[in-house]
Design an enzyme around this catalytic site. Structure first.
Site, mmCIF file in Angstrom:
data_model
loop_
_atom_site.group_PDB
_atom_site.id
_atom_site.type_symbol
_atom_site.label_atom_id
_atom_site.label_comp_id
_atom_site.label_asym_id
_atom_site.label_seq_id
_atom_site.Cartn_x
_atom_site.Cartn_y
_atom_site.Cartn_z
ATOM 1 N N LYS A 27 0.851 -1.186 0.000
ATOM 2 C CA LYS A 27 0.000 0.000 0.000
ATOM 3 C C LYS A 27 0.889 1.238 0.000
ATOM 4 C CE LYS A 27 -3.043 2.726 3.071
ATOM 5 N NZ LYS A 27 -3.874 2.757 4.289
ATOM 6 N N ASP A 64 -2.556 10.360 3.373
ATOM 7 C CA ASP A 64 -3.943 9.951 3.608
ATOM 8 C C ASP A 64 -4.658 10.994 4.465
ATOM 9 O OD1 ASP A 64 -6.337 8.674 3.968
ATOM 10 O OD2 ASP A 64 -5.548 7.118 5.320
ATOM 11 N N LYS A 90 -9.971 13.129 7.974
ATOM 12 C CA LYS A 90 -9.439 12.809 9.290
ATOM 13 C C LYS A 90 -9.361 14.065 10.139
ATOM 14 C CE LYS A 90 -6.371 8.946 8.026
ATOM 15 N NZ LYS A 90 -7.008 7.914 8.846
ATOM 16 N N ASP A 124 1.759 6.693 5.309
ATOM 17 C CA ASP A 124 0.765 5.693 4.921
ATOM 18 C C ASP A 124 1.186 4.911 3.669
ATOM 19 O OD1 ASP A 124 -1.579 4.417 5.611
ATOM 20 O OD2 ASP A 124 -2.872 5.768 4.456
ATOM 21 N N ASP A 158 -12.042 7.077 3.866
ATOM 22 C CA ASP A 158 -10.819 6.888 4.654
ATOM 23 C C ASP A 158 -10.416 5.410 4.741
ATOM 24 O OD1 ASP A 158 -8.640 7.609 6.146
ATOM 25 O OD2 ASP A 158 -9.751 7.966 8.008
ATOM 26 N N GLU A 176 -9.311 3.583 2.468
ATOM 27 C CA GLU A 176 -8.843 3.623 1.080
ATOM 28 C C GLU A 176 -7.768 2.590 0.765
ATOM 29 O OE1 GLU A 176 -7.548 5.328 3.433
ATOM 30 O OE2 GLU A 176 -5.409 5.094 3.037
ATOM 31 N N ARG A 204 -7.479 -0.576 1.409
ATOM 32 C CA ARG A 204 -7.993 -1.851 0.899
ATOM 33 C C ARG A 204 -8.440 -1.715 -0.558
ATOM 34 N NH1 ARG A 204 -12.332 -2.093 5.668
ATOM 35 N NH2 ARG A 204 -10.650 -0.898 6.620
#
Ligand code: BES
Ligand code: MN
Ligand code: ZN
Length: 491
Positions: A255, A260, A267, A278, A337, A339, A341
């Site tokens: 990933k 993010d 967030k 991230d 959020d 995201e 996956r």
């Protein structure tokens, strides 16, 4: 940090081990004799007992070549492992880094095996890591003084050969750390892909897919995440061909969310800066690929990383959007959020379809929930295959990048089924948040042995007390993946 091997100490600092109960190693005994018993005296005057991680430094008296002598505790002699050596050397190097010494010579009594010697060097490199490129006003006496570590061994030739292998791992960890530490205005998906391209100098084959290519492949899940960013999303594919062409490759997937914000499901401001990390899963993949290439591992390996920036914008994806993944499965995006996956769904599907690997291991800073479960001491693993999960567990123990397994199972599917699409991207409430994320990923893996490693806790760690870790970007995963290959999948 330069790592050297030699059969005699030449540094301005000299270090030797002491075991539990103030038992001096042979080199420590020799130093004690050379100083007229100054070391024994200093030990008695302090609380230093030779426990793992303990340090005692004295100024060398006249008549001794070195300026300072450091005793490092190595714990019980019979219990000394490669992990222990690595950590002890790291603690020593960290304590000397900015103290004025230029070279430390470290006596490794009784450590003669390839791994012990190599891991000593690795410990030194891990502890010496710094991210100073933006510190333009760092005064000279705050900069590291220590420029080289000399490891004193009996067999210099064998040690140098061992370092060819372990030094490559150190390089891979440095690379991963630099990527995680880098500022998110500098390291967007495009710059990240450029840096990966540069790794062809190690003998890696590197290919980059842009948005046009990914659209053609039908990667609607990944592209949806990046559509609010002014930067183009990218997918980087790295190949290391170290075995015969007919060997099925091992495959690592990462990933790479370069920042993010949460997207429209924004967030909170507090701590959001940490979301520059991230992309830690992808950094581990890049670092591991660099390590395998650097040490010319006898394996075929493929690394696939999905690089996107998750931003709120007039063009950003909305909660409620339904996207179609490359697999053909549709996903209702209920929280922008969740995201990671979505990125991995397409990256995993692509990797499996394109390369038919022996197995896939993906790494991701996927869920805050893994921090609730495991803190920052273990990564969480989720797998459809006991053998692969066991190998990762053992590789974790051996490399000291440890993992702990969680369950998956159809009983969790209920949480991610959607009434209007094939699935939704979040579970019901917060229960089992890391597992429902893993269960989601599993829907993009066919019968392939696969393991998901959630590194949200261990990939960024601003409070680590381990001398091998810098603050924040740990580079977690490089040593684990290298070890997995080394111990189980190399010809
Ligand atoms: N990148 C985060 C997970 C994360 C949290 C990493 C803290 C490191 C530290 C991920 O994209 C995320 O936001 N996950 C959400 C999922 C939720 C919306 C289902 C989370 O964990 O809160
Ligand atoms: Mn997120
Ligand atoms: Zn994320």
């Amino acid at each position: 940090m330069k790592i050297k091997f030699s059969d005699a100490a030449s540094g301005d600092a000299v270090a030797a081990a002491v075991f539990d109960g103030r038992t001096l190693s042979e080199p420590a005994k020799a130093l004690d004799a050379a100083t007229g018993g100054a070391l024994s005296k200093a030990m008695k005057a302090s609380r230093f007992k030779g426990g793992a991680g303990d340090l005692l430094e004295i100024s060398a008296p006249n008549g001794v070549d070195a300026d300072r002598i450091v005793l490092f505790g190595a714990g019980k002699k019979a219990d000394l492992t490669a992990n222990g050596i690595e950590k002890a050397v790291a603690g020593l190097v960290k304590s000397l880094l900015t103290g004025g010494a230029k070279t430390v010579s470290i006596h490794l009594e009784g450590v003669t095996d390839e791994e012990g010697v190599g891991r000593a060097g690795l410990g030194a490199r891990l502890a010496a890591y710094r991210f100073d490129k933006y510190r333009t006003k760092l005064s000279d006496d705050k900069k590291p003084s220590l420029g080289s570590v000399e490891i004193v061994v009996d067999d210099v030739k064998a040690a140098k050969a061992a370092w060819k292998s372990w030094g490559a791992v150190a390089d891979g960890v440095d690379l991963a750390r630099d990527l995680v530490m880098e500022a998110p205005n500098v390291l967007g998906p495009e710059e990240y892909a450029r840096r990966c391209k540069g790794l062809d100098k190690l003998g890696l084959e590197v290919e980059v897919l842009g948005e046009k290519e990914m659209k053609k492949l039908g990667m609607g899940a990944l592209l949806g995440v990046g559509q609010g960013s002014v930067q183009e999303s990218q997918m980087v594919i790295m190949k290391w061909n170290g075995a015969k062409a007919s060997d099925q490759p091992v495959c690592f997937v990462g990933k790479g969310v370069t920042f993010d914000t949460g997207g429209i499901s924004l967030k909170p401001a507090q701590g959001m800066d940490e979301m520059k990390g991230d992309m830690g899963g992808s950094a581990a993949v890049v670092g591991a690929m660099a390590a395998l290439a650097g040490r010319k591992a006898k394996v075929n390996a493929v690394g696939v990383i999905g690089l996107v920036e998750n931003m709120p914008d007039g063009n950003a994806q909305r909660p409620g959007d339904i996207v179609t993944s490359m697999s053909g499965q549709t996903i209702e995006v209920l929280n922008t959020d969740a995201e990671g996956r979505l990125v991995l769904a397409d990256a995993l599907w692509y990797a499996q379809k394109e390369f038919d690997p022996k197995f896939m291991v993906n790494l991701a800073t996927l869920t805050g929930a893994i921090l609730i479960a495991l803190g920052q001491e273990h990564a969480g693993i989720f797998s459809n295959n006991d053998e692969l999960a066991d190998n990762l567990f053992k590789a974790g123990k051996a490399s000291d990048e440890t993992v702990w397994r969680f369950p998956l199972g159809p009983e969790y599917d209920r949480q991610i089924d959607s009434p209007i699409a094939d699935m939704k991207n979040i579970g019901e409430g917060r229960n089992a948040g890391s597992i429902t994320a893993g269960q989601f990923l599993q829907r993009f893996v066919n019968d392939k042995p696969w393991c998901h490693i959630d590194i949200a806790g261990v990939g960024m760690n601003a409070s680590s007390k381990d001398p091998r870790n810098p603050l924040f970007g740990t580079g977690y995963g490089v040593r684990l993946l290298d070890r997995l290959v080394r111990d189980y999948y190399e010809a």
